[in-house]
Scaffold this motif. Sequence first.
Motif, PDB file in Angstrom:
ATOM      1  N   VAL A   1       0.847  -1.187   0.000  1.00  0.00           N
ATOM      2  CA  VAL A   1       0.000   0.000   0.000  1.00  0.00           C
ATOM      3  C   VAL A   1       0.882   1.235   0.000  1.00  0.00           C
ATOM      4  O   VAL A   1       2.009   1.194   0.511  1.00  0.00           O
ATOM      5  CB  VAL A   1      -0.954  -0.015   1.221  1.00  0.00           C
ATOM      6  CG1 VAL A   1      -0.176   0.073   2.523  1.00  0.00           C
ATOM      7  CG2 VAL A   1      -2.004   1.077   1.131  1.00  0.00           C
ATOM      8  N   GLN A   2       0.381   2.308  -0.569  1.00  0.00           N
ATOM      9  CA  GLN A   2       1.133   3.557  -0.558  1.00  0.00           C
ATOM     10  C   GLN A   2       0.987   4.244   0.793  1.00  0.00           C
ATOM     11  O   GLN A   2      -0.006   4.043   1.515  1.00  0.00           O
ATOM     12  CB  GLN A   2       0.631   4.483  -1.667  1.00  0.00           C
ATOM     13  CG  GLN A   2       1.034   4.045  -3.063  1.00  0.00           C
ATOM     14  CD  GLN A   2       0.703   5.092  -4.108  1.00  0.00           C
ATOM     15  OE1 GLN A   2      -0.218   5.874  -3.937  1.00  0.00           O
ATOM     16  NE2 GLN A   2       1.468   5.091  -5.193  1.00  0.00           N
ATOM     17  N   ALA A   3       1.952   5.061   1.116  1.00  0.00           N
ATOM     18  CA  ALA A   3       1.898   5.838   2.348  1.00  0.00           C
ATOM     19  C   ALA A   3       0.604   6.651   2.382  1.00  0.00           C
ATOM     20  O   ALA A   3       0.191   7.218   1.369  1.00  0.00           O
ATOM     21  CB  ALA A   3       3.107   6.757   2.448  1.00  0.00           C
ATOM     22  N   GLY A   4      -0.016   6.664   3.567  1.00  0.00           N
ATOM     23  CA  GLY A   4      -1.301   7.342   3.727  1.00  0.00           C
ATOM     24  C   GLY A   4      -2.490   6.438   3.526  1.00  0.00           C
ATOM     25  O   GLY A   4      -3.627   6.822   3.837  1.00  0.00           O
ATOM     26  N   GLY A   5      -2.240   5.252   3.004  1.00  0.00           N
ATOM     27  CA  GLY A   5      -3.320   4.313   2.738  1.00  0.00           C
ATOM     28  C   GLY A   5      -3.711   3.503   3.960  1.00  0.00           C
ATOM     29  O   GLY A   5      -3.215   3.724   5.068  1.00  0.00           O
ATOM     30  N   SER A   6      -4.621   2.551   3.730  1.00  0.00           N
ATOM     31  CA  SER A   6      -5.157   1.732   4.815  1.00  0.00           C
ATOM     32  C   SER A   6      -5.116   0.258   4.444  1.00  0.00           C
ATOM     33  O   SER A   6      -5.185  -0.103   3.264  1.00  0.00           O
ATOM     34  CB  SER A   6      -6.607   2.126   5.105  1.00  0.00           C
ATOM     35  OG  SER A   6      -6.716   3.460   5.530  1.00  0.00           O
ATOM     36  N   LEU A   7      -5.017  -0.564   5.463  1.00  0.00           N
ATOM     37  CA  LEU A   7      -5.150  -2.010   5.329  1.00  0.00           C
ATOM     38  C   LEU A   7      -5.871  -2.524   6.558  1.00  0.00           C
ATOM     39  O   LEU A   7      -5.772  -1.939   7.643  1.00  0.00           O
ATOM     40  CB  LEU A   7      -3.788  -2.702   5.241  1.00  0.00           C
ATOM     41  CG  LEU A   7      -3.036  -2.683   3.915  1.00  0.00           C
ATOM     42  CD1 LEU A   7      -1.649  -3.309   4.103  1.00  0.00           C
ATOM     43  CD2 LEU A   7      -3.803  -3.397   2.832  1.00  0.00           C
ATOM     44  N   ARG A   8      -6.563  -3.637   6.372  1.00  0.00           N
ATOM     45  CA  ARG A   8      -7.210  -4.299   7.504  1.00  0.00           C
ATOM     46  C   ARG A   8      -6.701  -5.726   7.579  1.00  0.00           C
ATOM     47  O   ARG A   8      -6.900  -6.522   6.659  1.00  0.00           O
ATOM     48  CB  ARG A   8      -8.731  -4.285   7.359  1.00  0.00           C
ATOM     49  CG  ARG A   8      -9.455  -4.795   8.594  1.00  0.00           C
ATOM     50  CD  ARG A   8     -10.961  -4.666   8.443  1.00  0.00           C
ATOM     51  NE  ARG A   8     -11.703  -5.048   9.638  1.00  0.00           N
ATOM     52  CZ  ARG A   8     -12.006  -4.198  10.620  1.00  0.00           C
ATOM     53  NH1 ARG A   8     -11.645  -2.924  10.526  1.00  0.00           N
ATOM     54  NH2 ARG A   8     -12.686  -4.605  11.682  1.00  0.00           N
TER      55      ARG A   8
END
Length: 114
Positions: free
Chosen positions: A12-19
């Motif tokens: 994921v790019q910086a600033g993004g989200s993951l769960r």
Amino acid sequence: QVQLVESGGGLVQAGGSLRLSCAASRSIFSINRMNWYRQAPGKQRELVATITGLGYTNYADSVKGRFTISRNNAKNTVDLQMNSLKPEDTAVYYCNAFENTSYWGQGTQVTVSS
């Protein structure tokens, strides 16, 4: 015993989200502490977040305000919502259950690009 399986990692790019999600092989109702740890290359494994059976949570200073841990005793899962991700969050993330002894999942890789 309990087997733990993590999922949800990725790039994921910086600033993004993951769960991230951790699925347990049996009921986690009796397991007081469910934890997420992470280990970056060349670094020691560190505790990221904890949730108790009563729902109390605790976070590492580096992730406070960005990560949220939750548990669903009915589904035997523990999730880690990660927002505003930074490159320094890059690591293998491990689910951990502590019930007299520690049980670990195999880990899931999270890579945050700048």
